[in-house]
Design a protein around this motif. Structure first.
Motif, short mmCIF file in Angstrom:
data_model
loop_
_atom_site.label_atom_id
_atom_site.label_comp_id
_atom_site.label_asym_id
_atom_site.label_seq_id
_atom_site.Cartn_x
_atom_site.Cartn_y
_atom_site.Cartn_z
N ALA A 41 -14.36 -11.99 8.30
CA ALA A 41 -13.35 -12.48 9.24
C ALA A 41 -12.33 -13.34 8.48
N GLY A 42 -11.08 -13.25 8.87
CA GLY A 42 -10.06 -14.08 8.24
C GLY A 42 -9.45 -13.48 6.98
N ARG A 43 -9.83 -12.24 6.66
CA ARG A 43 -9.22 -11.61 5.48
C ARG A 43 -7.74 -11.40 5.71
N THR A 44 -6.93 -11.63 4.71
CA THR A 44 -5.49 -11.44 4.82
C THR A 44 -5.14 -9.98 4.53
N GLY A 45 -4.51 -9.34 5.49
CA GLY A 45 -4.12 -7.95 5.30
C GLY A 45 -2.62 -7.83 5.10
N TYR A 46 -2.08 -6.71 5.55
CA TYR A 46 -0.66 -6.43 5.38
C TYR A 46 0.03 -6.40 6.74
N THR A 47 0.30 -7.58 7.28
CA THR A 47 1.05 -7.63 8.52
C THR A 47 2.52 -7.33 8.23
N LEU A 48 3.25 -6.93 9.26
CA LEU A 48 4.65 -6.53 9.08
C LEU A 48 5.46 -7.65 8.43
N ASN A 49 6.06 -7.34 7.28
CA ASN A 49 6.88 -8.30 6.54
C ASN A 49 7.86 -7.52 5.67
N VAL A 50 8.98 -7.11 6.27
CA VAL A 50 9.95 -6.28 5.57
C VAL A 50 10.57 -7.02 4.39
N GLU A 51 10.79 -8.32 4.55
CA GLU A 51 11.36 -9.11 3.46
C GLU A 51 10.44 -9.08 2.23
N ARG A 52 9.15 -9.24 2.47
CA ARG A 52 8.18 -9.19 1.37
C ARG A 52 8.14 -7.79 0.75
N ALA A 53 8.23 -6.78 1.59
CA ALA A 53 8.23 -5.40 1.11
C ALA A 53 9.42 -5.14 0.18
N ARG A 54 10.59 -5.59 0.59
CA ARG A 54 11.78 -5.39 -0.24
C ARG A 54 11.68 -6.17 -1.56
N ALA A 55 11.08 -7.35 -1.50
CA ALA A 55 10.92 -8.15 -2.73
C ALA A 55 9.98 -7.45 -3.70
N LEU A 56 8.94 -6.85 -3.18
CA LEU A 56 8.00 -6.13 -4.05
C LEU A 56 8.65 -4.90 -4.67
N LEU A 57 9.46 -4.20 -3.90
CA LEU A 57 10.18 -3.06 -4.47
C LEU A 57 11.13 -3.51 -5.57
N ALA A 58 11.77 -4.67 -5.37
CA ALA A 58 12.67 -5.21 -6.39
C ALA A 58 11.89 -5.53 -7.66
N GLU A 59 10.70 -6.12 -7.50
CA GLU A 59 9.86 -6.43 -8.67
C GLU A 59 9.47 -5.17 -9.42
N ALA A 60 9.32 -4.08 -8.69
CA ALA A 60 8.92 -2.81 -9.29
C ALA A 60 10.11 -2.06 -9.88
#
Length: 254
Positions: free
Chosen positions: A67-86
């Protein structure tokens, strides 16, 4: 309402992906796709709200669920930042991704919704790839699928091994996405022979944490199984696997 019993099932909804095929061999790209999914909307639209968001591999009520595990909730800003890092500061420069699904002529509503989410939120291109339904599983197991694919799994017995080891060990036949992580393999192999239950579940927890961090699959939801129980029926257990324990059931006399 007091007669309703509900529990998460052991048949999660995920979207598989080819972890070895560029650009999905970059964990940051895989993570970005996971963050750009609106799970709540998918559940409301396609499950009538009768499901819960998945934060990892194991469903609730499964031994080893954390319980309490952090998953991938909707976060488009974070998604775009990760693509930029890649290396994709402009997401439109990401190569088109193919999405394999079963069908003859039309892409299903669920797949269409997911593709639309990615294209609208990230500006990337997803190309559906229809495979004849009768040949779909053969194609999956032959590795003849695109970057992403629709796949399903239902646990045969209530143990984390039936999810984590069966689906994510690098040598598992059902590891259709080609996920490989040496540390995960070592943890899963250690859990196979560990006789202390507490330590065994800790090994599976560590393995799942790495699988989730690597975004080995896109974890979407766990459906809810529900049944109505009359008050006269005593000792009925509504199990996640749906196996009726009739030998424990008694009927209260009027």
């Amino acid at each position: 309402a007091h007669q309703l019993r509900a529990t998460p099932s052991t048949c999660p909804t995920n979207i598989g992906r080819n972890n070895q095929r560029p650009p999905l061999n970059d964990a940051r790209v895989r993570q970005a796709l996971s963050y750009a999914i609106d799970r709540e909307k998918l559940i409301e639209t396609f499950s009538n709200g009768n499901a819960i968001e998945a934060v990892g591999v194991l469903p609730p009520n499964m031994p080893g669920y954390t319980a309490g595990r952090t998953g991938y909730t909707l976060n488009v800003e974070r998604a775009r930042a990760l693509l930029a890092e890649a290396g994709y500061a402009d997401p439109s420069t990401l190569p088109p991704l193919t999405f394999s699904t079963s069908g003859f002529s039309d892409v299903g509503g669920y797949e269409t919704a997911v593709i639309t989410m990615w294209q609208q939120s990230l500006g990337i291109r997803i190309e559906p790839q229809l495979i004849e339904p009768f040949a779909y599983l053969d194609e999956l197991y032959s590795g003849n699928v695109g970057h992403l694919y629709i796949s399903g799994w239902c646990a045969a017995y209530p143990d984390p091994q039936n999810f984590l080891d069966i689906l994510f060990h690098s040598e598992a036949r059902q590891n259709l996405g080609g996920y490989q992580n040496e540390t995960v393999d070592q943890l899963l192999e250690a859990a196979r022979v560990e006789t202390d239950q507490t330590e065994r579940l800790a090994l599976y927890d560590a393995a799942e944490s790495r699988i989730v961090a690597d975004a080995a699959s896109i974890f979407i939801s766990h459906s809810i199984s529900a049944v109505l129980i009359k008050p006269r029926l005593e000792n009925y257990r509504h199990t996640p696997l749906g196996v009726r324990q009739w030998h424990q059931v008694t009927i209260k006399k009027p």
